[in-house]
Scaffold this motif. Structure first.
Motif, PDB file in Angstrom:
ATOM      1  N   ASP A  20      -5.487  15.546  14.971  1.00  0.00           N
ATOM      2  CA  ASP A  20      -4.091  14.571  14.460  1.00  0.00           C
ATOM      3  C   ASP A  20      -4.444  13.152  13.746  1.00  0.00           C
ATOM      4  OD1 ASP A  20      -4.933  13.012  16.621  1.00  0.00           O
ATOM      5  OD2 ASP A  20      -2.915  12.736  17.076  1.00  0.00           O
ATOM      6  N   PHE A  21      -5.765  13.279  13.295  1.00  0.00           N
ATOM      7  CA  PHE A  21      -6.335  11.753  12.616  1.00  0.00           C
ATOM      8  C   PHE A  21      -5.512  11.696  11.585  1.00  0.00           C
ATOM      9  CE2 PHE A  21      -9.074   9.993   9.567  1.00  0.00           C
ATOM     10  CZ  PHE A  21      -9.393   8.961  10.125  1.00  0.00           C
ATOM     11  N   TYR A  22      -5.479  12.549  10.478  1.00  0.00           N
ATOM     12  CA  TYR A  22      -4.707  12.474   9.241  1.00  0.00           C
ATOM     13  C   TYR A  22      -3.112  11.878   9.563  1.00  0.00           C
ATOM     14  CZ  TYR A  22      -8.723  14.586   7.056  1.00  0.00           C
ATOM     15  OH  TYR A  22      -9.955  14.948   6.763  1.00  0.00           O
ATOM     16  N   ASP A  23      -2.427  12.251  10.379  1.00  0.00           N
ATOM     17  CA  ASP A  23      -1.233  11.786  10.757  1.00  0.00           C
ATOM     18  C   ASP A  23      -1.091  10.519  11.543  1.00  0.00           C
ATOM     19  OD1 ASP A  23      -0.125  14.292   9.789  1.00  0.00           O
ATOM     20  OD2 ASP A  23      -0.248  15.154  11.686  1.00  0.00           O
ATOM     21  N   ARG A  24      -2.077  10.423  12.585  1.00  0.00           N
ATOM     22  CA  ARG A  24      -1.945   9.374  13.540  1.00  0.00           C
ATOM     23  C   ARG A  24      -2.875   8.015  12.972  1.00  0.00           C
ATOM     24  NH1 ARG A  24      -6.096   8.424  16.716  1.00  0.00           N
ATOM     25  NH2 ARG A  24      -6.730  10.553  16.719  1.00  0.00           N
ATOM     26  N   SER A  25      -3.805   8.295  12.229  1.00  0.00           N
ATOM     27  CA  SER A  25      -4.513   7.107  12.074  1.00  0.00           C
ATOM     28  C   SER A  25      -4.445   6.580  10.521  1.00  0.00           C
ATOM     29  CB  SER A  25      -6.084   7.577  12.197  1.00  0.00           C
ATOM     30  OG  SER A  25      -6.194   7.578  13.651  1.00  0.00           O
ATOM     31  N   MET A  26      -3.788   7.583   9.587  1.00  0.00           N
ATOM     32  CA  MET A  26      -3.895   7.021   8.316  1.00  0.00           C
ATOM     33  C   MET A  26      -2.476   5.869   7.987  1.00  0.00           C
ATOM     34  SD  MET A  26      -3.540   9.584   4.851  1.00  0.00           S
ATOM     35  CE  MET A  26      -5.171  10.415   5.299  1.00  0.00           C
ATOM     36  N   LYS A  43      -0.244  15.269  -3.493  1.00  0.00           N
ATOM     37  CA  LYS A  43      -1.163  16.433  -3.583  1.00  0.00           C
ATOM     38  C   LYS A  43      -2.413  16.142  -2.503  1.00  0.00           C
ATOM     39  CE  LYS A  43      -0.437  17.519  -8.556  1.00  0.00           C
ATOM     40  NZ  LYS A  43      -0.893  17.569  -9.721  1.00  0.00           N
ATOM     41  N   ILE A  44      -2.829  15.266  -2.531  1.00  0.00           N
ATOM     42  CA  ILE A  44      -4.118  14.735  -1.789  1.00  0.00           C
ATOM     43  C   ILE A  44      -3.652  15.011  -0.277  1.00  0.00           C
ATOM     44  CG2 ILE A  44      -5.632  12.886  -0.694  1.00  0.00           C
ATOM     45  CD1 ILE A  44      -6.509  13.792  -3.555  1.00  0.00           C
ATOM     46  N   HIS A  45      -2.569  14.706   0.184  1.00  0.00           N
ATOM     47  CA  HIS A  45      -2.216  15.054   1.632  1.00  0.00           C
ATOM     48  C   HIS A  45      -2.211  16.505   1.854  1.00  0.00           C
ATOM     49  CE1 HIS A  45      -2.024  10.918   2.823  1.00  0.00           C
ATOM     50  NE2 HIS A  45      -1.124  10.394   1.857  1.00  0.00           N
ATOM     51  N   LYS A  50      -4.157  21.371   4.582  1.00  0.00           N
ATOM     52  CA  LYS A  50      -4.422  22.733   4.307  1.00  0.00           C
ATOM     53  C   LYS A  50      -5.872  22.953   5.042  1.00  0.00           C
ATOM     54  CE  LYS A  50      -5.558  26.408   0.964  1.00  0.00           C
ATOM     55  NZ  LYS A  50      -5.480  26.438  -0.231  1.00  0.00           N
ATOM     56  N   PHE A  51      -6.809  21.836   4.661  1.00  0.00           N
ATOM     57  CA  PHE A  51      -8.251  21.976   5.353  1.00  0.00           C
ATOM     58  C   PHE A  51      -8.278  21.839   6.747  1.00  0.00           C
ATOM     59  CE2 PHE A  51     -10.045  20.946   0.881  1.00  0.00           C
ATOM     60  CZ  PHE A  51     -10.908  22.159   0.697  1.00  0.00           C
TER      61      PHE A  51
END
Length: 108
Positions: A20-26, A43-45, A50-51
């Motif tokens: 959950d790094f992209y959600d929690r830490s960004m 688009k980046i998000h 997806k990755f």
């Protein structure tokens, strides 16, 4: 010998890892009224999500880290997932400008 005195360097290439790094830490910052980058950021998000959704389980990445840390060989790169292996091969085969172009096209 000098070879024995040198530290052994290891580079872990984890690729995408399911966390959950992209959600929690960004942290998202926006300047009020500045909307020029909103579409690009979205688009980046979307590409990152997806990755990550197709990424490695953290245990697999931890096992690669452990293997790198406990081995006495001079292997430099330790990829942990299919995307990391692919990007490492592309980086070796392609000129830097071509490789960077591939990465840029991923985010278009």
């Amino acid at each position: 010998s000098l070879h024995d005195a040198l530290p052994i360097l290891k580079i872990i290439e984890p690729g995408a890892v399911i966390t959950d790094f992209y959600d929690r830490s960004m942290t998202h910052t926006k300047k009020e009224g500045l909307i020029d980058y909103n579409e690009y950021v979205q688009k980046i998000h979307a590409v990152n999500e997806k990755f990550v959704s197709k990424g490695n389980h953290p245990i697999k990445t931890a096992k690669v880290i452990y293997k790198a840390a406990t081995s006495n060989n001079w292997k430099l790169y330790y990829p942990s997932g299919g995307d990391a292996k692919l990007f490492l091969k592309l980086r070796k085969l392609l000129p830097v400008s071509w490789f960077n172009s591939v990465i840029r096209r991923t985010y278009k």
